[in-house]
Enzyme design. Sequence first.
Site, PDB file in Angstrom:
ATOM      1  N   HIS A  17     -83.199 -56.479 -31.395  1.00 16.33           N
ATOM      2  CA  HIS A  17     -82.633 -56.437 -32.751  1.00 16.33           C
ATOM      3  C   HIS A  17     -83.214 -55.257 -33.541  1.00 16.33           C
ATOM      4  CE1 HIS A  17     -82.259 -61.043 -32.228  1.00 16.33           C
ATOM      5  NE2 HIS A  17     -81.030 -60.586 -32.220  1.00 16.33           N
ATOM      6  N   LYS A  41     -75.909 -74.172 -33.556  1.00 15.42           N
ATOM      7  CA  LYS A  41     -76.709 -73.624 -32.452  1.00 15.42           C
ATOM      8  C   LYS A  41     -78.082 -74.289 -32.354  1.00 15.42           C
ATOM      9  CE  LYS A  41     -75.343 -68.933 -31.213  1.00 15.42           C
ATOM     10  NZ  LYS A  41     -75.827 -67.543 -31.215  1.00 15.42           N
ATOM     11  N   ARG A  95     -74.902 -56.071 -25.283  1.00 16.38           N
ATOM     12  CA  ARG A  95     -75.819 -56.050 -24.144  1.00 16.38           C
ATOM     13  C   ARG A  95     -74.965 -55.963 -22.885  1.00 16.38           C
ATOM     14  NH1 ARG A  95     -78.881 -61.099 -26.655  1.00 16.38           N
ATOM     15  NH2 ARG A  95     -76.722 -61.333 -27.271  1.00 16.38           N
ATOM     16  N   SER A 133     -82.920 -63.545 -27.512  1.00 13.95           N
ATOM     17  CA  SER A 133     -83.780 -64.540 -28.180  1.00 13.95           C
ATOM     18  C   SER A 133     -83.934 -65.797 -27.329  1.00 13.95           C
ATOM     19  CB  SER A 133     -83.183 -64.940 -29.532  1.00 13.95           C
ATOM     20  OG  SER A 133     -83.078 -63.827 -30.377  1.00 13.95           O
TER      21      SER A 133
HETATM   22  P1  ADP Z   1     -75.797 -64.259 -31.839  1.00 15.04           P
HETATM   23  O1  ADP Z   1     -76.327 -65.625 -32.030  1.00 15.04           O
HETATM   24  O2  ADP Z   1     -74.544 -63.936 -32.574  1.00 15.04           O
HETATM   25  O3  ADP Z   1     -75.810 -63.774 -30.409  1.00 15.04           O
HETATM   26  P2  ADP Z   1     -78.201 -62.910 -32.148  1.00 15.04           P
HETATM   27  O4  ADP Z   1     -79.243 -63.151 -33.160  1.00 15.04           O
HETATM   28  O5  ADP Z   1     -78.510 -63.373 -30.773  1.00 15.04           O
HETATM   29  O6  ADP Z   1     -76.837 -63.410 -32.618  1.00 15.04           O
HETATM   30  O7  ADP Z   1     -77.901 -61.355 -32.110  1.00 15.04           O
HETATM   31  C1  ADP Z   1     -77.327 -60.706 -33.202  1.00 15.04           C
HETATM   32  C2  ADP Z   1     -76.679 -59.460 -32.701  1.00 15.04           C
HETATM   33  O8  ADP Z   1     -77.664 -58.678 -32.043  1.00 15.04           O
HETATM   34  C3  ADP Z   1     -75.553 -59.660 -31.708  1.00 15.04           C
HETATM   35  O9  ADP Z   1     -74.588 -58.664 -31.944  1.00 15.04           O
HETATM   36  C4  ADP Z   1     -76.224 -59.429 -30.374  1.00 15.04           C
HETATM   37  O10 ADP Z   1     -75.307 -58.957 -29.415  1.00 15.04           O
HETATM   38  C5  ADP Z   1     -77.216 -58.347 -30.756  1.00 15.04           C
HETATM   39  N1  ADP Z   1     -78.356 -58.282 -29.854  1.00 15.04           N
HETATM   40  C6  ADP Z   1     -79.263 -59.238 -29.608  1.00 15.04           C
HETATM   41  N2  ADP Z   1     -80.183 -58.812 -28.720  1.00 15.04           N
HETATM   42  C7  ADP Z   1     -79.840 -57.533 -28.400  1.00 15.04           C
HETATM   43  C8  ADP Z   1     -80.368 -56.542 -27.512  1.00 15.04           C
HETATM   44  N3  ADP Z   1     -81.433 -56.776 -26.764  1.00 15.04           N
HETATM   45  N4  ADP Z   1     -79.739 -55.351 -27.450  1.00 15.04           N
HETATM   46  C9  ADP Z   1     -78.649 -55.118 -28.187  1.00 15.04           C
HETATM   47  N5  ADP Z   1     -78.087 -55.992 -29.033  1.00 15.04           N
HETATM   48  C10 ADP Z   1     -78.667 -57.195 -29.139  1.00 15.04           C
END
Ligand code: ADP
Length: 164
Positions: A17, A41, A95, A133
Amino acid sequence: MRTGLYPGTFDPVTEGHLDIFRRACSLVDRLVIGVAINRDKGPLFTLEERVAMVESTCGGIAKDLGVEIVVHPFENLLIQCAQDVGATVIIRGLRAVADFEYEYQMVGMNRAMNDDIETVFLMADAEYQSIASKLVKEICRLDGDISKFVPAEVATALKAKYAK
Ligand code: ADP
């Protein structure tokens, strides 16, 4: 003045992030990080805890890059949140291929609701691309080393959660 909205659950915020925060700062003048309540979630961290962790980890980035970063909790529709904060761009991280199908649908439906807001996808540096996460939580729960995946204060908070 261009405002971008980067929404997510951030349960918890990871180095993946943070890399997207930095990259997004080169595209906008003001970055709003939208922290979704996401009761469905069943997040590990409360909304307040997630907001506090995002706030303390993005402060340095805002200062270094000279971009205003605002952390904004939200529970309503993403497109409504974008309108509320005056964002013209929604930023998402991509990703693996697995992210694509969901994101593809989201863009289509958001566009049907408001065609003036563009969605932009960014990829993290190769080093951070595989971080999720959900997996960080699993590794921590099983006592693995998460220091490469999250900032130190997030690692401490995660360990405290699982120690309980
Ligand atoms: P969600 O619950 O919508 O997946 P997240 O908190 O997991 O939300 O992630 C928010 C955003 O950050 C999403 O667009 C997700 O694809 C992106 N994201 C999370 N981890 C990574 C990573 N390692 N590299 C690139 N983008 C990421």
